[in-house]
Design a protein around this motif. Structure first.
Motif, PDB file in Angstrom:
ATOM      1  N   UNK A  87     139.295 107.577  72.548  1.00 62.81           N
ATOM      2  CA  UNK A  87     138.188 107.201  71.441  1.00 62.81           C
ATOM      3  C   UNK A  87     137.872 105.485  71.585  1.00 62.81           C
ATOM      4  N   UNK A  88     136.564 105.350  71.228  1.00 63.17           N
ATOM      5  CA  UNK A  88     135.997 104.034  71.515  1.00 63.17           C
ATOM      6  C   UNK A  88     136.665 103.405  70.351  1.00 63.17           C
ATOM      7  N   UNK A  89     137.348 102.013  70.577  1.00 57.24           N
ATOM      8  CA  UNK A  89     137.838 101.338  69.467  1.00 57.24           C
ATOM      9  C   UNK A  89     137.053 100.227  69.142  1.00 57.24           C
ATOM     10  N   UNK A  90     136.080  99.702  70.078  1.00 54.54           N
ATOM     11  CA  UNK A  90     135.159  98.770  69.927  1.00 54.54           C
ATOM     12  C   UNK A  90     134.227  98.631  70.791  1.00 54.54           C
ATOM     13  N   UNK A  91     132.967  98.050  70.663  1.00 56.85           N
ATOM     14  CA  UNK A  91     132.070  97.956  71.519  1.00 56.85           C
ATOM     15  C   UNK A  91     131.100  96.733  71.357  1.00 56.85           C
ATOM     16  N   UNK A  92     131.378  95.746  72.423  1.00 54.79           N
ATOM     17  CA  UNK A  92     130.630  94.624  72.209  1.00 54.79           C
ATOM     18  C   UNK A  92     129.776  94.406  73.410  1.00 54.79           C
ATOM     19  N   UNK A  93     128.310  94.393  72.993  1.00 55.14           N
ATOM     20  CA  UNK A  93     127.391  94.257  74.085  1.00 55.14           C
ATOM     21  C   UNK A  93     127.243  95.354  74.948  1.00 55.14           C
ATOM     22  N   UNK A  94     127.682  96.476  74.779  1.00 54.72           N
ATOM     23  CA  UNK A  94     127.385  97.436  75.809  1.00 54.72           C
ATOM     24  C   UNK A  94     129.006  97.554  76.748  1.00 54.72           C
ATOM     25  N   UNK A  95     129.729  96.908  76.403  1.00 57.59           N
ATOM     26  CA  UNK A  95     131.335  97.251  77.127  1.00 57.59           C
ATOM     27  C   UNK A  95     132.196  97.686  75.985  1.00 57.59           C
ATOM     28  N   UNK A 102     146.959 105.383  74.470  1.00 55.24           N
ATOM     29  CA  UNK A 102     147.576 104.046  74.119  1.00 55.24           C
ATOM     30  C   UNK A 102     147.178 102.960  74.965  1.00 55.24           C
ATOM     31  N   UNK A 103     146.424 103.198  76.207  1.00 59.74           N
ATOM     32  CA  UNK A 103     146.046 102.235  76.892  1.00 59.74           C
ATOM     33  C   UNK A 103     144.384 102.004  76.972  1.00 59.74           C
ATOM     34  N   UNK A 104     144.075 100.607  76.995  1.00 63.31           N
ATOM     35  CA  UNK A 104     142.659 100.315  76.794  1.00 63.31           C
ATOM     36  C   UNK A 104     142.054 100.489  78.161  1.00 63.31           C
ATOM     37  N   UNK A 105     140.963 100.966  78.206  1.00 64.90           N
ATOM     38  CA  UNK A 105     139.825 101.110  79.189  1.00 64.90           C
ATOM     39  C   UNK A 105     138.476 100.527  78.952  1.00 64.90           C
ATOM     40  N   UNK A 106     138.096  99.577  79.671  1.00 61.32           N
ATOM     41  CA  UNK A 106     137.051  98.964  79.502  1.00 61.32           C
ATOM     42  C   UNK A 106     135.763 100.028  80.300  1.00 61.32           C
ATOM     43  N   UNK A 115     133.608 106.655  68.238  1.00 57.82           N
ATOM     44  CA  UNK A 115     133.196 107.952  69.042  1.00 57.82           C
ATOM     45  C   UNK A 115     134.305 108.431  69.781  1.00 57.82           C
ATOM     46  N   UNK A 116     134.523 109.733  69.694  1.00 58.07           N
ATOM     47  CA  UNK A 116     135.392 110.499  70.667  1.00 58.07           C
ATOM     48  C   UNK A 116     134.780 110.759  71.687  1.00 58.07           C
ATOM     49  N   UNK A 117     135.525 110.556  73.038  1.00 56.42           N
ATOM     50  CA  UNK A 117     134.850 110.450  74.369  1.00 56.42           C
ATOM     51  C   UNK A 117     135.680 111.156  75.314  1.00 56.42           C
ATOM     52  N   UNK A 118     135.154 111.462  76.396  1.00 57.81           N
ATOM     53  CA  UNK A 118     136.049 111.756  77.426  1.00 57.81           C
ATOM     54  C   UNK A 118     135.238 110.841  78.865  1.00 57.81           C
ATOM     55  N   UNK A 119     136.303 110.150  79.262  1.00 63.11           N
ATOM     56  CA  UNK A 119     135.918 109.392  80.458  1.00 63.11           C
ATOM     57  C   UNK A 119     136.137 110.147  81.931  1.00 63.11           C
ATOM     58  N   UNK A 120     135.391 109.600  82.864  1.00 61.02           N
ATOM     59  CA  UNK A 120     135.528 109.948  84.219  1.00 61.02           C
ATOM     60  C   UNK A 120     135.522 109.015  85.119  1.00 61.02           C
ATOM     61  N   UNK A 121     136.614 109.012  85.926  1.00 59.42           N
ATOM     62  CA  UNK A 121     136.763 107.876  86.908  1.00 59.42           C
ATOM     63  C   UNK A 121     136.988 108.307  88.264  1.00 59.42           C
ATOM     64  N   UNK A 122     135.866 108.154  89.296  1.00 58.91           N
ATOM     65  CA  UNK A 122     136.133 109.136  90.489  1.00 58.91           C
ATOM     66  C   UNK A 122     137.394 108.584  91.227  1.00 58.91           C
TER      67      UNK A 122
END
Length: 202
Positions: A87-95, A102-106, A115-122
């Motif tokens: 889940x996106x906890x905050x968004x500042x200028x597109x970051x 429980x871990x923050x991913x930028x 927003x509820x999201x799914x992130x992908x990291x190659x």
């Protein structure tokens, strides 16, 4: 090609794929191939259509489908690795800061907080090191190596960062770093390497 070639050896499959591609090139005719083999789709196709529930969910070049899927369902369907719910906890200028277990991913995203999201990291975008990175990567997570699996010159590493994260390193790097099960390390990746997809309703 999928069903007829399922029980053939790789050399024969490669030969058949070559004949199909040559026919397409020499005759200038469109060839439609139905396959569940995602690697085959990337090898052979100039354009790919993802068929889900009887509908074309996305059509585009292989790079569009496999590296920039339209949504989380397509990403999962084409076998993308490191697909994590958050889940996106905050968004500042597109970051955006995405909470994943429980871990923050930028990440770079225009989606708003909440927003509820799914992130992908190659996996190839994940850098493993024994010390915390002093580079430009916005994400630097302490982790524990859970498993290693060698395949030719490459090694797939599964790390526990509070969530499972797959990294791809060379076999030489794995040996030089002394990577082994249970070793504590750091996994780093850039915010621009994180693909943010809106979660799809169940």
């Amino acid at each position: 090609l999928d069903e007829p070639t399922a029980n053939l050896d790789p050399g024969t499959v490669k030969m058949i794929e070559g004949l199909v591609m040559q026919f397409n090139r020499d005759r200038g005719l469109t060839v439609i191939i139905s396959t569940h083999d995602m690697q085959q789709a990337q090898r052979v196709a100039g354009r790919v259509g993802v068929l889900m529930n009887g509908h074309l969910a996305q059509v585009g070049r292989p790079g569009d489908i496999f590296y920039s899927p339209g949504n989380a369902r397509i990403a999962g369907f084409v076998g993308m690795r490191n697909l994590l719910k958050g889940n996106i906890v905050r968004n500042e200028s597109g970051i955006a800061v995405v909470d994943v277990d429980g871990r923050d991913i930028e990440a770079v995203s225009d989606l708003p907080a909440g927003s509820a999201v799914e992130i992908h990291i190659r996996p190839e975008d994940v850098v493993l090191s024994l010390l915390a990175s002093a580079g430009s990567a916005r994400n630097n997570l302490r982790c524990t190596i859970k498993s290693l699996s060698a395949s030719g010159p490459l090694c797939t590493v599964i790390a526990d960062c509070g969530f499972p994260l797959e990294a791809l390193v060379t076999g030489r790097s794995a040996v030089e770093m002394g990577l082994s099960q249970g070793l504590e390390a750091y996994a780093s990746f850039k915010a621009s390497a994180v693909r943010v997809l809106p979660s799809m309703p169940a």
